[in-house]
Write a protein that holds these residues in place. Structure first.
Motif, short mmCIF file in Angstrom:
data_model
loop_
_atom_site.label_atom_id
_atom_site.label_comp_id
_atom_site.label_asym_id
_atom_site.label_seq_id
_atom_site.Cartn_x
_atom_site.Cartn_y
_atom_site.Cartn_z
N THR A 44 0.83 -1.19 0.00
CA THR A 44 0.00 0.00 0.00
C THR A 44 0.87 1.25 0.00
N VAL A 45 0.25 2.40 0.12
CA VAL A 45 0.94 3.69 -0.02
C VAL A 45 2.04 3.88 1.02
N LEU A 46 1.74 3.61 2.27
CA LEU A 46 2.71 3.84 3.33
C LEU A 46 3.50 2.56 3.61
N PRO A 47 4.81 2.63 3.62
CA PRO A 47 5.59 1.42 3.93
C PRO A 47 5.53 1.12 5.42
N LEU A 48 4.85 0.06 5.78
CA LEU A 48 4.67 -0.29 7.18
C LEU A 48 5.00 -1.75 7.41
N HIS A 49 5.06 -2.11 8.67
CA HIS A 49 5.31 -3.47 9.10
C HIS A 49 4.15 -4.37 8.65
N PRO A 50 4.42 -5.60 8.28
CA PRO A 50 3.35 -6.48 7.82
C PRO A 50 2.28 -6.80 8.88
N ASP A 51 2.56 -6.55 10.16
CA ASP A 51 1.57 -6.82 11.21
C ASP A 51 0.58 -5.67 11.39
N VAL A 52 0.78 -4.57 10.69
CA VAL A 52 -0.08 -3.40 10.84
C VAL A 52 -1.27 -3.52 9.88
N LEU A 53 -2.46 -3.33 10.42
CA LEU A 53 -3.67 -3.37 9.59
C LEU A 53 -3.71 -2.17 8.66
N ALA A 54 -4.08 -2.39 7.41
CA ALA A 54 -4.13 -1.31 6.43
C ALA A 54 -5.41 -0.50 6.54
N LEU A 76 -17.76 11.04 24.59
CA LEU A 76 -17.40 9.66 24.96
C LEU A 76 -18.46 9.02 25.85
N ARG A 77 -18.95 9.77 26.84
CA ARG A 77 -19.95 9.22 27.76
C ARG A 77 -21.28 8.93 27.06
N GLY A 78 -21.55 9.63 25.96
CA GLY A 78 -22.81 9.46 25.25
C GLY A 78 -22.77 8.49 24.09
N HIS A 79 -21.64 7.85 23.86
CA HIS A 79 -21.50 6.96 22.71
C HIS A 79 -20.87 5.63 23.10
N ASN A 80 -21.37 4.59 22.47
CA ASN A 80 -20.82 3.26 22.66
C ASN A 80 -19.75 3.06 21.59
N ILE A 81 -18.51 2.99 21.99
CA ILE A 81 -17.39 2.90 21.06
C ILE A 81 -17.38 1.52 20.40
N GLN A 82 -17.47 1.52 19.08
CA GLN A 82 -17.47 0.28 18.31
C GLN A 82 -16.13 0.01 17.63
N VAL A 83 -15.33 1.05 17.48
CA VAL A 83 -14.06 0.95 16.76
C VAL A 83 -12.95 0.52 17.72
N GLU A 84 -12.10 -0.38 17.28
CA GLU A 84 -10.98 -0.83 18.10
C GLU A 84 -9.86 0.20 18.07
N ILE A 85 -9.32 0.50 19.24
CA ILE A 85 -8.18 1.40 19.37
C ILE A 85 -6.98 0.53 19.72
N ILE A 86 -5.96 0.57 18.88
CA ILE A 86 -4.80 -0.31 19.03
C ILE A 86 -3.56 0.52 19.34
N LYS A 87 -2.79 0.05 20.30
CA LYS A 87 -1.53 0.71 20.66
C LYS A 87 -0.51 0.48 19.55
N TRP A 88 0.00 1.57 19.00
CA TRP A 88 1.05 1.51 17.98
C TRP A 88 2.36 1.12 18.65
N GLU A 89 2.99 0.07 18.17
CA GLU A 89 4.22 -0.44 18.76
C GLU A 89 5.44 0.17 18.05
N THR A 90 5.82 1.37 18.49
CA THR A 90 6.90 2.11 17.84
C THR A 90 8.20 1.32 17.79
N SER A 91 8.51 0.59 18.85
CA SER A 91 9.78 -0.15 18.88
C SER A 91 9.81 -1.25 17.81
N ARG A 92 8.68 -1.77 17.43
CA ARG A 92 8.60 -2.83 16.41
C ARG A 92 8.32 -2.28 15.01
N TRP A 93 7.49 -1.22 14.92
CA TRP A 93 6.96 -0.77 13.63
C TRP A 93 7.54 0.56 13.16
#
Length: 152
Positions: free
Chosen positions: A11-21, A125-142
């Motif tokens: 894809t456009v950005l060169p990233l680690h293969p474990d990163v979701l596009a 935030l208090r008024g919404h049910n979060i459906q989207v996953e928030i993932i910690k970016w692993e800077t040391s790996r990626w």
């Protein structure tokens, strides 16, 4: 059986293969702490800037928190449910999960506009049910998160 996650390959950005596009990456920058703060969001599939906010007087952690909330709100507004959000800030992810920005930034005339935005973000935030996953970016790996401002 579900399709496997959309991992990055060519894809456009060169990233680690474990990163979701199919994702947005958010990051903040602050000159001093506190100081002029800004944040942005980058679409990992296209490399396009989704949004940018600031500068406003604040802290890096507040910017990281607001960037995640901004991304969540925009995804909801646009009906996006199939992306994830990457953030390199453990603190901001925790604050979002707790639906509260636990900053120690002083309340004063200079920070009042920012605290108004924080209050709106916490209310959202208090008024919404979060459906989207928030993932910690692993800077040391990626490497640096694609939304990084490159000022280190």
């Amino acid at each position: 059986m579900q399709n496997p996650p959309d991992y990055r390959h060519d894809t456009v950005l060169p990233l680690h293969p474990d990163v979701l596009a199919n994702a947005w990456a958010v990051d903040a920058a602050c000159s001093g702490n506190p100081g002029p703060m800004e944040y942005q969001c980058i679409d990992l599939a296209t490399g396009a800037q989704v949004f940018h906010f600031g500068p406003i007087h604040g802290t890096n952690n507040i910017g990281e928190f607001l960037a995640i909330v901004h991304a969540l709100a925009l995804m909801e507004k646009q009906g996006i449910k199939d992306k994830v959000i990457y953030s390199d800030s453990h603190t901001a992810i925790l604050w979002v999960k707790k639906k509260q920005c636990k900053t120690k930034l002083e309340h004063n005339d200079e920070t009042k506009p920012l605290f108004d935005i924080i209050r709106r973000a916490e209310t959202w935030l208090r008024g919404h049910n979060i459906q989207v996953e928030i993932i910690k970016w692993e800077t040391s790996r990626w490497g640096e998160i694609p939304a990084d401002f490159g000022r280190k």
